[in-house]
Design an enzyme around this catalytic site. Structure first.
Site, short mmCIF file in Angstrom:
data_model
loop_
_atom_site.label_atom_id
_atom_site.label_comp_id
_atom_site.label_asym_id
_atom_site.label_seq_id
_atom_site.Cartn_x
_atom_site.Cartn_y
_atom_site.Cartn_z
N LYS A 269 18.71 -28.98 10.18
CA LYS A 269 20.12 -28.79 9.80
C LYS A 269 20.92 -29.90 10.46
CE LYS A 269 23.39 -25.39 11.68
NZ LYS A 269 23.62 -23.93 11.77
N ASP B 273 28.78 -18.58 7.50
CA ASP B 273 28.53 -18.31 8.92
C ASP B 273 29.80 -17.66 9.47
OD1 ASP B 273 28.27 -18.47 11.70
OD2 ASP B 273 27.73 -20.59 11.77
N GLY C 70 22.06 -19.62 15.54
CA GLY C 70 22.10 -19.73 17.00
C GLY C 70 23.47 -20.14 17.49
N GLU D 149 26.43 -25.00 4.72
CA GLU D 149 26.93 -23.88 5.54
C GLU D 149 28.42 -24.06 5.82
OE1 GLU D 149 24.46 -23.35 9.01
OE2 GLU D 149 25.86 -21.97 9.96
N SER E 154 19.08 -27.49 14.75
CA SER E 154 20.42 -27.90 14.35
C SER E 154 20.76 -29.18 15.11
CB SER E 154 21.40 -26.78 14.71
OG SER E 154 22.73 -27.17 14.45
N ASP F 99 25.69 -28.31 7.82
CA ASP F 99 26.67 -27.32 8.32
C ASP F 99 27.98 -28.03 8.63
OD1 ASP F 99 28.07 -25.25 9.52
OD2 ASP F 99 26.63 -24.92 11.15
N LYS G 162 24.79 -31.49 11.16
CA LYS G 162 26.21 -31.19 11.13
C LYS G 162 26.89 -32.28 10.32
CE LYS G 162 26.32 -27.59 13.94
NZ LYS G 162 26.87 -26.28 13.55
N LYS H 161 24.27 -13.97 12.78
CA LYS H 161 24.33 -14.18 14.23
C LYS H 161 24.75 -12.86 14.86
CE LYS H 161 25.65 -19.06 14.14
NZ LYS H 161 26.71 -20.05 14.37
#
Ligand code: OSB
Ligand code: MG
Length: 374
Positions: free
Chosen positions: A164, A241, A293, A216, A138, A191, A166, A265
């Site tokens: 991934k 998430d 994570g 996400e 990420s 995400d 952000k 998670k």
């Protein structure tokens, strides 16, 4: 071994500096206040990690609120009480609303103690079937596209199985276009950590051009309904998430069409028992699942990797190597990435055997203990 009794519980408060700041739509983060839970039973230890942040930005929980819940409500209900299956523990706390991260930290330590007591790796105890799991990475928001591409180059070079990135309003379509332009074939996802609203649907649809595995949590942290409205407006699958706090939440989200993929998670779900419930449901209905994570130290990371070894985790997780976040993790050996882009599932029973106590001591700020032998 059919029975275990926890005699003592310690909360170890650590401060761990991240190798580099991690920036999301919430803002930058430079270090983590890590609280480790050490449960001590007859001759064995179990370890868990609190994944709450210092501030209530990912969810309502913070390190301070979670420690209060542990001290006032969780620790006392576990010490001295016979346990014949680690699945029992979360049922004792059904009356305690919310606070999943606090519950997970203690529950996962009990699972780990059970693993040590029966001398069976946690992965095997949970029903894991793989010896290595594909690892994604990420990447936080960077100072511009060139800096992001530089980071992506590094992680692709190391072999990560999925990237991934952000995103946030103003840092989205251009970034994703640049990464996809440079790497036409990598598994790529974005995400948003709740940074958008339904009014952004048209803008988010521009991401459809880049063959993302998923977007996400674009909308509010506690929303399911607006995601169901957004989902048919995009070709890219949505993954939830923040909004999914139980296996029942996942069932409801799927029922209304809010998402097609779920990020599991254990901290957000209240522990491993609920994660297993989510897993078994997802396998039954065929929903792709992956282990997310929370910038964990080695302790939480090893738990996540053990969980990811179950067959229903069909997509690479945020189960990156220790050196993704830490100059020196608190476990030995650290988690490393294989050239094939996988991390090995621990074959040792109990995280305790893998803790580097001198590294742990150097990060320790204070500790408190409950129960016998204080
Ligand atoms: O939204 O998945 C998230 C980190 C902290 C809080 C929330 C999230 C994240 C990450 C990093 O994306 C996951 C990791 O590599 O541990
Ligand atoms: Mg997320």
């Amino acid at each position: 071994m059919t029975n275990m009794r926890i005699e003592r519980i310690e909360l170890l408060h650590l401060t761990m500096r991240l190798r580099e700041q991690f920036v999301t739509s919430f803002g930058p983060q430079h270090e983590r206040d890590v609280v480790l839970v050490r449960v001590r039973a007859e001759g064995v230890d179990g370890w868990g990690e609190l994944v709450a942040g210092r501030d209530p930005i990912y969810s309502e929980e913070t390190v301070a609120t979670a420690v209060t819940i542990m001290r006032d409500h969780l620790v006392g209900s576990v010490i001295g009480r016979p346990i014949d299956d680690p699945r029992q523990v979360h049922t004792w706390w059904r009356w305690i609303r919310g606070n999943p991260m606090a519950k997970a930290a203690v529950e996962m330590a009990v699972w780990d103690a059970w693993s040590a007591a029966v001398d069976k790796p946690l992965a095997a105890l949970l029903g894991g079937t793989r010896t290595a799991v594909p690892a994604g990475v990420s990447i936080g928001l960077q100072d511009g596209t060139a800096a992001l591409l530089d980071r992506v180059d590094g992680f692709v070079g190391q072999g990560y199985a999925r990237i991934k990135v952000k995103i946030a309003p103003g840092s989205d379509v251009g970034l994703v276009a640049a990464v996809r332009g440079r790497y036409p074939d990598i598994a790529l996802m974005a995400d948003a950590n709740s940074a958008y609203t339904l009014g952004d649907a048209g803008h988010l649809a521009k991401l459809d051009a880049f063959d993302l595995t998923m977007i996400e949590q674009p909308l509010a942290h506690d929303d399911i309904i607006d995601h169901a409205t957004l989902s048919p407006q995009l070709r890219t699958p949505l993954c939830l998430d923040e909004s999914i706090r139980s296996a029942a939440d996942a069932r409801r989200a799927l029922q209304v069409g809010a998402c097609a993929i779920i990020n599991c998670k254990p901290g957000r779900l209240g522990g491993l028992a609920e994660s297993l419930a989510l897993h078994d449901w997802a396998v039954g209905v065929g929903v792709p699942l992956w282990v997310g994570g929370m910038l964990e130290s080695g302790v939480g990371r090893l738990h996540n990797i053990a969980l990811a070894s179950l067959p229903g985790f069909t997509l690479p997780g945020d189960t990156s190597a220790s050196d993704r976040y830490w100059d020196s993790d608190i476990i030995d050996p650290a988690v490393t990435l294989s050239p094939a882009g996988t991390v090995a599932v621990p074959t040792v029973a109990g995280v305790g055997a893998m803790i580097d106590h001198s590294l742990l001591r150097s990060a320790l700020v204070h500790s408190e203990s409950f129960g016998a032998g204080r």
